[in-house]
Design a protein around this motif. Structure first.
Motif, PDB file in Angstrom:
ATOM      1  N   LEU A  24       1.086  31.715  28.361  1.00  0.00           N
ATOM      2  CA  LEU A  24       1.262  32.465  27.123  1.00  0.00           C
ATOM      3  C   LEU A  24       0.311  33.269  27.031  1.00  0.00           C
ATOM      4  CD1 LEU A  24       3.675  31.759  25.439  1.00  0.00           C
ATOM      5  CD2 LEU A  24       2.319  30.383  23.806  1.00  0.00           C
ATOM      6  N   ILE A  25      -0.960  33.134  26.776  1.00  0.00           N
ATOM      7  CA  ILE A  25      -2.104  33.886  26.313  1.00  0.00           C
ATOM      8  C   ILE A  25      -2.135  35.059  27.443  1.00  0.00           C
ATOM      9  CG2 ILE A  25      -4.649  33.982  26.487  1.00  0.00           C
ATOM     10  CD1 ILE A  25      -4.448  31.284  25.071  1.00  0.00           C
ATOM     11  N   SER A  27       0.225  36.458  29.043  1.00  0.00           N
ATOM     12  CA  SER A  27       1.802  37.304  28.579  1.00  0.00           C
ATOM     13  C   SER A  27       1.199  38.088  27.399  1.00  0.00           C
ATOM     14  CB  SER A  27       2.598  36.516  28.344  1.00  0.00           C
ATOM     15  OG  SER A  27       2.786  35.531  29.482  1.00  0.00           O
ATOM     16  N   ILE A  28       0.284  37.802  26.676  1.00  0.00           N
ATOM     17  CA  ILE A  28       0.219  38.835  25.410  1.00  0.00           C
ATOM     18  C   ILE A  28      -0.023  40.158  25.734  1.00  0.00           C
ATOM     19  CG2 ILE A  28      -1.790  39.338  23.585  1.00  0.00           C
ATOM     20  CD1 ILE A  28      -2.700  36.422  23.394  1.00  0.00           C
ATOM     21  N   LEU A  31       3.535  41.381  26.966  1.00  0.00           N
ATOM     22  CA  LEU A  31       4.696  41.340  26.260  1.00  0.00           C
ATOM     23  C   LEU A  31       4.718  42.544  25.244  1.00  0.00           C
ATOM     24  CD1 LEU A  31       5.398  37.658  25.556  1.00  0.00           C
ATOM     25  CD2 LEU A  31       6.605  38.995  26.907  1.00  0.00           C
ATOM     26  N   ILE A  32       3.361  43.186  25.182  1.00  0.00           N
ATOM     27  CA  ILE A  32       3.379  44.333  23.991  1.00  0.00           C
ATOM     28  C   ILE A  32       4.336  45.358  24.522  1.00  0.00           C
ATOM     29  CG2 ILE A  32       1.858  46.179  23.325  1.00  0.00           C
ATOM     30  CD1 ILE A  32      -0.557  44.174  24.145  1.00  0.00           C
ATOM     31  N   LEU A 276      -8.511  41.404  17.594  1.00  0.00           N
ATOM     32  CA  LEU A 276      -7.031  41.571  17.227  1.00  0.00           C
ATOM     33  C   LEU A 276      -6.613  42.960  16.344  1.00  0.00           C
ATOM     34  CD1 LEU A 276      -5.862  38.171  15.735  1.00  0.00           C
ATOM     35  CD2 LEU A 276      -4.628  39.715  17.393  1.00  0.00           C
TER      36      LEU A 276
END
Lengths: 315, 286
Positions: A24-25, A27-28, A31-32, A276
């Motif tokens: 998941l991390i 994929s950050i 996935l943008i 972030l």
């Protein structure tokens, strides 16, 4: 299910959870919407710079190779460099992670210092004035936004009374007294919700234990109320309390992000948030992964400890 | 577990904590819905000459650096928080009911898959799951709302599943099965109505904590962006002038605290009335 079977299963679940969380991390960045390299460098950057960054981030490789490279890097300490200042992410995290753990532990200590006597006082005389006072505190503690409480503390103790430094960080190696005084307010702002949750929890655990039959039996045997309370009731209530403390540790790890921003505390949470806001993806990814791994690990230890302390519990 | 009925509504009205909770929630609801109509304020307008006025009769919460009425801004923020909470509760409850019921009813593989997914999502402590989602989507009010909705879904899923497992073997469910009723009918006509109580209690708690969480996100600059007004944005703006105008931060924070307090008290009272054996799980400030 025996203890070993349970422990192995519990361990496997943790490994699985970490594995999926790592995907998941990972994929950050993938996935943008659009090209992450372009998103980071902005629409005006020249194509050459974008291509260089794409190679630096492995974006030119097939997706499974990207993941394998990335996870190999994670496991070997090769965490890439910050996109903002080119410092190795590993070094950044190594400096800041212990500071956040320090803050988290300090917050829990404050949570315990408040909740232990308060929960006890409340449970000794349920429905009394002090019981209501404890519940009242607990309800308020759960409702107050921690970041706002931090600002109010800063205003009162930092600015008006001037007894505590308003923000920043001092290493306990350099100056232990200054280190503690810098941590009191952030830890208090963060620990209030834990204190509130733990107070309520301890109260209901003690009340539950007091209603059990063994208390009646002990009374029938002529033991003093106080002895029963100290020797049996408290002991039995403190086991789930310790377990809950472990869970609270996880929540504190989530909370450090906010509190570190309020107090300009240079920990891992602030690193993640700055990441972030600046789209510094390697920093965001590793910061989050370290926080989550810690949480999963603490939960694992708590569950295993609990299953040793309470042999009746088998999942 | 019982389904809500009139008797319970009366009990709730007689519940002391419930009364306080209801009163606060009612004031919040009225101000959030009607407030912005009565107390008009243009958040992007700059009123010169009345900057940083302390609380007074005219400006009960004082004014900020642009001369704007903090009270009117707080009410505007109430409406945003209402929007956030309604959407987060709506999405997370709908998804949580669907996943939770399916997980409990079909067990084995489906159950295992859904529950492991829940495990993974709950492995992100507190606000971190929302941060992961915002890292992908980028900051913004609606993106924060979506992130929170996803973050609260596994909690609702787990609660619905746990309670659905308990009623799966009840006679009325078995009877419905033996009649040959469709899975769909059994799930949503037989089982769901008997889960109403736990779902309502959880909705109230999610409502409260989604307001708290969104405030944190907008304080961090990851949700609504100025000039859009939210409670978190107001507190963040106030922090930089805390020495000269503490009221800019103080009042929006108090408003959050009392709103969340009202909602959690209502949650406790609802639990007492609807689901006397249940425990309200209060550790969901994400």
């Amino acid at each position: 299910m025996g203890w070993i079977t349970y422990s192995v299963r519990r361990l496997l679940i943790s490994v699985f959870v970490l594995f999926v969380a790592s995907i998941l991390i990972f994929s950050i960045v993938r996935l943008i919407p659009g090209d992450p390299a372009r998103v980071f460098l902005g629409p005006t950057a020249d194509q050459e710079a974008v291509d260089t960054l794409r190679v630096q981030l492995d974006l030119h490789l097939p997706i499974y190779e990207q993941y394998l490279n990335w996870i190999a890097g994670v496991l070997t300490g090769n965490w890439g460099n910050s996109l903002i200042n080119d410092i190795p992410v590993f070094d950044l995290v190594l400096i800041r992670f212990p500071r956040s753990i320090q803050l988290a532990i300090f917050s829990l200590i404050i949570g315990v210092i408040i909740s232990l006597p308060l929960g006890l006082l409340a449970a000794l005389q349920p429905n009394s004035g002090r019981d209501y006072a404890a519940l009242f505190f607990s309800q308020f503690g759960m409702s107050v936004p921690s970041f706002w409480l931090g600002i109010i503390l800063m205003l009162v103790f930092g600015r008006y009374l001037g007894v505590l430094p308003a923000s920043g960080y001092v290493s306990p190696m350099e100056d232990p007294v200054a280190a503690v005084s810098h941590m009191i307010m952030p830890a208090f702002a963060l620990g209030t919700i834990n204190a509130a949750v733990l107070t309520r929890f301890l109260r209901s655990e003690i009340l539950e234990q007091r209603g059990k039959e063994y208390v009646l039996t002990a009374r029938a045997f002529g033991h003093y109320k106080g002895t029963i309370l100290r020797k049996y009731v408290l002991k039995n209530a403190l086991i789930p309390y310790m377990t809950n403390l472990g869970i609270q540790f996880g929540w504190v790890l989530g909370g450090v992000v906010i509190i570190e921003v309020v107090f300009s505390y240079p920990g891992l949470g602030r690193l993640v948030l700055d990441g972030l806001l600046n789209r510094d993806y390697p920093v965001i990814q590793m910061g989050l992964l370290v926080l989550i791994s810690t949480y999963v690990l603490v939960n694992l230890v708590v569950d295993l400890t609990y299953s040793v302390l309470n042999p009746k519990i088998r999942y | 577990m019982l389904s809500p009925n009139w008797t319970m509504l009366k009990e709730l009205a007689a519940h002391r904590l419930g009364q306080i909770g209801l009163a606060i929630v009612a004031i919040y609801g009225i101000l959030a819905v009607l407030g912005p109509v009565v107390f008009t304020v243009d958040p992007s307008a700059v009123a010169g000459g009345e900057r940083y006025l302390g609380p007074s009769l005219q400006y009960p919460f004082g004014t900020d650096g642009y001369g704007r009425d903090i009270f009117a801004l707080t009410i505007l923020g109430a409406r945003v928080s209402l929007y956030v909470a309604v959407v987060v509760v709506g999405i997370s409850t709908t998804l949580g009911i669907i996943f939770g019921l399916i997980s409990a009813y079909f067990s084995d593989l489906v159950d295992e898959a859904i529950m492991r997914a829940v495990d993974v999502l709950l492995a992100f402590p507190g606000i971190l799951l929302a941060l992961v989602i915002i890292a992908i989507l980028g900051p913004g009010l609606n993106r924060a709302v979506l992130a929170l909705a996803i973050a609260y879904t596994p909690i609702m899923t787990r609660i619905v599943r746990g309670n659905a497992l308990a009623i799966r073997e009840e006679e009325y469910v078995l009877a419905a099965k033996s009649y040959g009723e469709s899975h769909w009918r059994i799930l949503f006509r037989e089982m769901l109505p008997n889960l109403t109580s736990v779902v309502i209690v959880q909705m109230t708690i999610t409502f409260a904590f989604s307001i708290l969480s969104e405030a944190s996100l907008s304080y961090l600059g990851l949700s609504a962006q100025p000039p859009q007004v939210t409670w978190g944005v107001l507190i963040s703006e106030g922090q930089s002038v805390i020495g000269i105008a503490p009221w800019v931060s103080v009042f929006p924070g108090l408003t959050i605290m009392f709103t969340v307090l009202g909602l959690t008290l209502l949650g406790v009272a609802l639990r007492d009335v609807l689901d006397p054996q249940g425990e309200v799980n209060m550790t969901q400030d994400i």
